[in-house]
Write a protein that holds these residues in place. Structure first.
Motif, PDB file in Angstrom:
ATOM      1  N   LEU A   6     -81.996  22.912  -7.685  1.00 17.81           N
ATOM      2  CA  LEU A   6     -81.649  24.234  -7.161  1.00 17.81           C
ATOM      3  C   LEU A   6     -81.664  24.231  -5.636  1.00 17.81           C
ATOM      4  O   LEU A   6     -82.526  23.563  -5.018  1.00 17.81           O
ATOM      5  N   PRO A   7     -80.755  24.952  -5.003  1.00 20.81           N
ATOM      6  CA  PRO A   7     -80.745  25.045  -3.532  1.00 20.81           C
ATOM      7  C   PRO A   7     -81.890  25.954  -3.061  1.00 20.81           C
ATOM      8  O   PRO A   7     -81.664  27.108  -2.657  1.00 20.81           O
ATOM      9  N   THR A   8     -83.109  25.445  -3.140  1.00 20.67           N
ATOM     10  CA  THR A   8     -84.309  26.268  -2.915  1.00 20.67           C
ATOM     11  C   THR A   8     -84.354  26.909  -1.530  1.00 20.67           C
ATOM     12  O   THR A   8     -84.820  28.053  -1.385  1.00 20.67           O
ATOM     13  N   ASP A   9     -83.909  26.176  -0.505  1.00 19.06           N
ATOM     14  CA  ASP A   9     -83.961  26.734   0.856  1.00 19.06           C
ATOM     15  C   ASP A   9     -83.126  28.012   0.963  1.00 19.06           C
ATOM     16  O   ASP A   9     -83.559  29.011   1.545  1.00 19.06           O
ATOM     17  N   GLU A  10     -81.942  27.959   0.402  1.00 17.20           N
ATOM     18  CA  GLU A  10     -81.073  29.143   0.439  1.00 17.20           C
ATOM     19  C   GLU A  10     -81.631  30.266  -0.434  1.00 17.20           C
ATOM     20  O   GLU A  10     -81.572  31.447  -0.062  1.00 17.20           O
ATOM     21  N   LEU A  11     -82.163  29.894  -1.591  1.00 12.78           N
ATOM     22  CA  LEU A  11     -82.724  30.900  -2.491  1.00 12.78           C
ATOM     23  C   LEU A  11     -83.920  31.598  -1.856  1.00 12.78           C
ATOM     24  O   LEU A  11     -84.111  32.806  -2.028  1.00 12.78           O
ATOM     25  N   LYS A  12     -84.720  30.844  -1.102  1.00 12.51           N
ATOM     26  CA  LYS A  12     -85.858  31.435  -0.385  1.00 12.51           C
ATOM     27  C   LYS A  12     -85.372  32.329   0.759  1.00 12.51           C
ATOM     28  O   LYS A  12     -85.933  33.396   1.023  1.00 12.51           O
ATOM     29  N   LYS A  13     -84.312  31.878   1.409  1.00 13.48           N
ATOM     30  CA  LYS A  13     -83.748  32.636   2.536  1.00 13.48           C
ATOM     31  C   LYS A  13     -83.367  34.048   2.123  1.00 13.48           C
ATOM     32  O   LYS A  13     -83.584  35.017   2.870  1.00 13.48           O
ATOM     33  N   TYR A  14     -82.829  34.183   0.920  1.00 14.56           N
ATOM     34  CA  TYR A  14     -82.372  35.493   0.442  1.00 14.56           C
ATOM     35  C   TYR A  14     -83.385  36.188  -0.472  1.00 14.56           C
ATOM     36  O   TYR A  14     -83.073  37.214  -1.070  1.00 14.56           O
ATOM     37  N   GLY A  15     -84.571  35.601  -0.579  1.00 10.46           N
ATOM     38  CA  GLY A  15     -85.636  36.257  -1.334  1.00 10.46           C
ATOM     39  C   GLY A  15     -85.487  36.178  -2.838  1.00 10.46           C
ATOM     40  O   GLY A  15     -86.128  36.938  -3.564  1.00 10.46           O
ATOM     41  N   ILE A  16     -84.667  35.254  -3.309  1.00  8.88           N
ATOM     42  CA  ILE A  16     -84.480  35.117  -4.748  1.00  8.88           C
ATOM     43  C   ILE A  16     -85.647  34.344  -5.367  1.00  8.88           C
ATOM     44  O   ILE A  16     -86.068  34.639  -6.485  1.00  8.88           O
ATOM     45  N   ILE A  17     -86.165  33.372  -4.635  1.00  7.15           N
ATOM     46  CA  ILE A  17     -87.390  32.693  -5.072  1.00  7.15           C
ATOM     47  C   ILE A  17     -88.433  32.779  -3.958  1.00  7.15           C
ATOM     48  O   ILE A  17     -88.090  32.974  -2.782  1.00  7.15           O
ATOM     49  N   ASN A  18     -89.685  32.629  -4.333  1.00  7.41           N
ATOM     50  CA  ASN A  18     -90.801  32.707  -3.391  1.00  7.41           C
ATOM     51  C   ASN A  18     -91.109  31.332  -2.809  1.00  7.41           C
ATOM     52  O   ASN A  18     -90.507  30.320  -3.200  1.00  7.41           O
TER      53      ASN A  18
END
Length: 235
Positions: A6-18
């Motif tokens: 998963l593109p975790t950095d981007e997901l964290k950037k938008y608050g989708i993952i912690n």
């Protein structure tokens, strides 16, 4: 499905993952499962809308920023009085001018929730709901919005001839719903005029009034004759 890339950095950037890589509490289990299966997450704030979708076997995040002509708070508040219509445009850096959506927000009295309908994706359902209301004002407002969308799509065919086939498909959907609802409106208006005409005829038509007077005169004459007969009989 590969969930380890998963593109975790981007997901964290938008608050989708912690930070601990767990999904945001704003998303329930069903939302997360659908997201991992390719469904789109939608985030709304004021006039802004962002959509997030995993692509390329969950290795990339597709983000599109959109903007409405009305704030979501106004839409939700006013939808309790009547149906709310809004246009949504793509405002991303690599904005595709063809990405345009027209939405209808309808308050569901049973669930007490506001439901969003897309003019293209939910065309038949939206038309059925509005027609079922049997409200001339709402029907006419819907017709006006369909005409706006129809005009917009016709302009886009001229601007983007290479996309004419796709745009024409949407245009055909809108045209079909317009014809349907215009026919409903015509029948409804005809019915109302007929009821009004019948009412005026019963109350104001001179011939009916004169006929009623003649009937009353005939009845009065017959009654006089009966009275005379009875008087003659008594004599």
């Amino acid at each position: 499905m590969n969930n380890t890339t998963l593109p975790t950095d981007e997901l964290k950037k938008y608050g989708i993952i912690n930070e601990d890589n767990s999904f945001s509490k704003k998303l329930n289990t069903e939302d997360v499962q659908k997201f991992l299966q390719g469904y789109t997450i939608v985030a709304d704030h004021d006039k802004n809308r962002a959509t997030f979708q995993l692509t390329d076997n969950n290795t990339k995040l597709k983000v599109i920023f959109l903007e409405r002509d009305k704030s979501i708070s106004d839409i939700l508040k006013n939808s309790k009085n009547n149906i709310q219509y809004t246009d949504v445009n793509n405002v991303s850096k690599s904005a595709n001018k063809l990405i345009f959506e027209k939405k209808a927000f309808i308050f569901d009295k049973e669930s007490e929730k506001v439901v969003e309908f897309d003019f293209i994706k939910n065309a038949r359902e939206l038309t059925a709901i509005i027609a079922d209301k049997k409200n001339t004002e709402e029907l006419n407002r819907y017709i006006a919005e369909l005409l706006k969308l129809k005009s917009f799509l016709q302009d886009k065919i001229v601007q983007f001839p290479e996309m004419a086939k796709e745009i024409t498909n949407d245009l055909n959907i809108v045209s079909k719903e317009f014809n349907t609802v215009a026919g409903i409106s015509e029948n409804y208006n005809h019915s109302q005029k007929q009821e009004k005409s019948d009412l005026q005829l019963n109350v104001n038509d001179p011939d009916v009034y004169q006929d009623a007077n003649r009937i009353r005169e005939d009845e009065s004459q017959e009654q006089d004759e009966e009275i005379q007969k009875s008087r003659g009989f008594r004599r």
